[in-house]
Design a protein around this motif. Sequence first.
Motif, PDB file in Angstrom:
ATOM      1  N   GLU A  64      83.458   4.398  29.955  1.00 35.83           N
ATOM      2  CA  GLU A  64      82.467   4.603  28.902  1.00 35.83           C
ATOM      3  C   GLU A  64      82.128   3.281  28.217  1.00 35.83           C
ATOM      4  OE1 GLU A  64      80.869   7.233  28.413  1.00 35.83           O
ATOM      5  OE2 GLU A  64      82.062   8.980  28.982  1.00 35.83           O
ATOM      6  N   SER A  65      80.853   2.970  28.180  1.00 35.53           N
ATOM      7  CA  SER A  65      80.373   1.778  27.494  1.00 35.53           C
ATOM      8  C   SER A  65      78.910   1.973  27.171  1.00 35.53           C
ATOM      9  CB  SER A  65      80.562   0.530  28.372  1.00 35.53           C
ATOM     10  OG  SER A  65      79.852   0.669  29.589  1.00 35.53           O
TER      11      SER A  65
ATOM     12  N   THR B 127      88.748   9.337  31.387  1.00 34.80           N
ATOM     13  CA  THR B 127      87.831   8.434  30.708  1.00 34.80           C
ATOM     14  C   THR B 127      88.534   7.192  30.194  1.00 34.80           C
ATOM     15  OG1 THR B 127      86.499  10.333  30.004  1.00 34.80           O
ATOM     16  CG2 THR B 127      86.126   8.243  28.852  1.00 34.80           C
TER      17      THR B 127
ATOM     18  N   ARG C  52      87.979   3.994  27.758  1.00 32.45           N
ATOM     19  CA  ARG C  52      87.130   3.552  26.660  1.00 32.45           C
ATOM     20  C   ARG C  52      86.885   2.055  26.790  1.00 32.45           C
ATOM     21  NH1 ARG C  52      84.957   8.274  25.263  1.00 32.45           N
ATOM     22  NH2 ARG C  52      86.574   9.865  25.113  1.00 32.45           N
TER      23      ARG C  52
ATOM     24  N   ASP D 171      90.489  -0.680  28.690  1.00 29.76           N
ATOM     25  CA  ASP D 171      91.290   0.541  28.796  1.00 29.76           C
ATOM     26  C   ASP D 171      91.417   1.010  30.248  1.00 29.76           C
ATOM     27  OD1 ASP D 171      92.741   2.711  27.616  1.00 29.76           O
ATOM     28  OD2 ASP D 171      90.964   3.978  27.727  1.00 29.76           O
TER      29      ASP D 171
ATOM     30  N   THR E 220      94.130   3.823  32.003  1.00 29.70           N
ATOM     31  CA  THR E 220      93.546   5.071  32.487  1.00 29.70           C
ATOM     32  C   THR E 220      93.788   5.260  33.982  1.00 29.70           C
ATOM     33  OG1 THR E 220      91.811   4.809  30.822  1.00 29.70           O
ATOM     34  CG2 THR E 220      91.439   6.460  32.518  1.00 29.70           C
TER      35      THR E 220
END
Length: 220
Positions: free
Chosen positions: A173-174, A196, A198, A202, A206
């Motif tokens: 996610e970005s 997910t 972050r 991360d 993950t």
Amino acid sequence: MIAFLRPLAFASILLAVALPVRACQTALLLAIDVSQSIDAAEYRFQTEGLADALGDAEIADALVQGQMALAVMQWSGRGAQQISIPWTRMQTKSDLERFAQQARMMPRAYIMSNTAVGEALSTAMAQFAQVPDCARKVIDVSGDGPDNAGTDPRGARRAAERAGIEINGLAIESLGLSITTYFKRSVITRGGFVMTARGYRDYARTLREKIRRETAQIMF
């Protein structure tokens, strides 16, 4: 002396025959996104994160005990998919260490190309013909954006389900985009899952948790 050694040699042969040959429990293809949205630092987060995940003691034990087969594919736009590390059986910890080092040093295959998730999945599926003896077949695809080129990934997902291939996702996610939702709707198969990250910092944590979850399904 020769007469003494002969019984020992015979006993060794009998022991080798008696030991069960462990079958490959899972073939896991790690598909890494190298499209134009990913800069050099983000690419390194992925390769270093993969190498570090394979060094995790819990993961290492599961990979070797399950005699898993691993491969790494870099993917980007239409016609831009490369098997960077071919199928390798994790028969010993040394096999795993060599594979992790290859991942850490792996040169980037593509630069400044678009994102063809459907083609990446289709190319990944074709690779399992090389490991027909593995009981379970899994594509572990990571990415930070939806497809903008090539075929619809939902068609590849349906083909994977028919072939008994599991697709799991690692959504990075970005930029405020909901990539996790995209993976759930268009990429992962029934029974698959998405985790997910972050941002790229991360990614390593993950990925480690994701591979732990995938290897936890191995039956010894």
